[in-house]
Design an enzyme around this catalytic site. Sequence first.
Site, PDB file in Angstrom:
ATOM      1  CG  ASP A 135      -1.233   1.113   1.293  1.00 50.52           C
ATOM      2  OD1 ASP A 135      -1.608   2.184   0.349  1.00 50.52           O
ATOM      3  OD2 ASP A 135      -3.020   1.612   2.366  1.00 50.52           O
ATOM      4  CG  HIS A 189      -6.540  -1.716   1.177  1.00 45.63           C
ATOM      5  ND1 HIS A 189      -6.129  -0.748   0.256  1.00 45.63           N
ATOM      6  CD2 HIS A 189      -6.862  -0.958   2.417  1.00 45.63           C
ATOM      7  CE1 HIS A 189      -5.088  -0.463   1.053  1.00 45.63           C
ATOM      8  NE2 HIS A 189      -5.390  -0.046   2.144  1.00 45.63           N
TER       9      HIS A 189
END
Length: 256
Positions: free
Chosen positions: A149, A247
Amino acid sequence: MLRVITLNLNGIRSASAKGFLKWLARQKADVVCVQELKAQAADMTAEMLAPKGFQGFFHYAEKKGYSGVGLYSKRQPDCVSEGIGVREFDAEGRYVRADFGKLSVISVYLPSGSSGEHRQQSKFRFMAAFYPYLDKLVREGRELILCGDWNIAHKEIDLRNWRSNRKNSGFLPEERAWLDALFGDENYVDGFREINEQPDQYTWWSNRGQAWANNVGWRIDYQILSPGLRGSVLGASIYKKRRFSDHAPLVMDYDL
């Protein structure tokens, strides 16, 4: 073929309760990178530490319930290292690297600047420190798959509401220019975009409103390749049939 998966878990205990580890067992992955563990070693179950068929390696944050990254591998790495040698960021558990011959697979979690200016400045400091660190690895002859990320959407195609986010952390001109330089001057490769240039390909959706239902998302999770791995991507997909966190898993196959 090498299959690599990356996912921000938004808490390994929460993601596990939603079936992440059971899903993982069916994915035929060789290496799995995870971010935002939100756990310390004492919080981890045996299954979290080493899912069936995998060995696990982790870099925990000193602060409880915060950050932390991990890497699962089917093969025993030659070497595993934690941190980038900068105390500010190593205390937050943001980097773990596994070496397999000349290949290094890295799980990395860049700071978010969305909570305030002090955190945005921390993010900028990480960005400034990370370039020289990567350059050192490449000069040592290593090929890199940087998974994680990155908390930055690179281009307008990479988030739905780009016009209204131009002054927000994650899509600031300075952040985007940093990725421009990584993919331009430094010649690194956005693995997903090497074979998929379609719009609406997102990996994160806010929990506010109907972002998930309406696919109002951001593509902030990457597998970024060092220059020598250009052309090695065989396939790339974002898994959205089930949700394990805010996510989505990014699944990529390589011919190495």
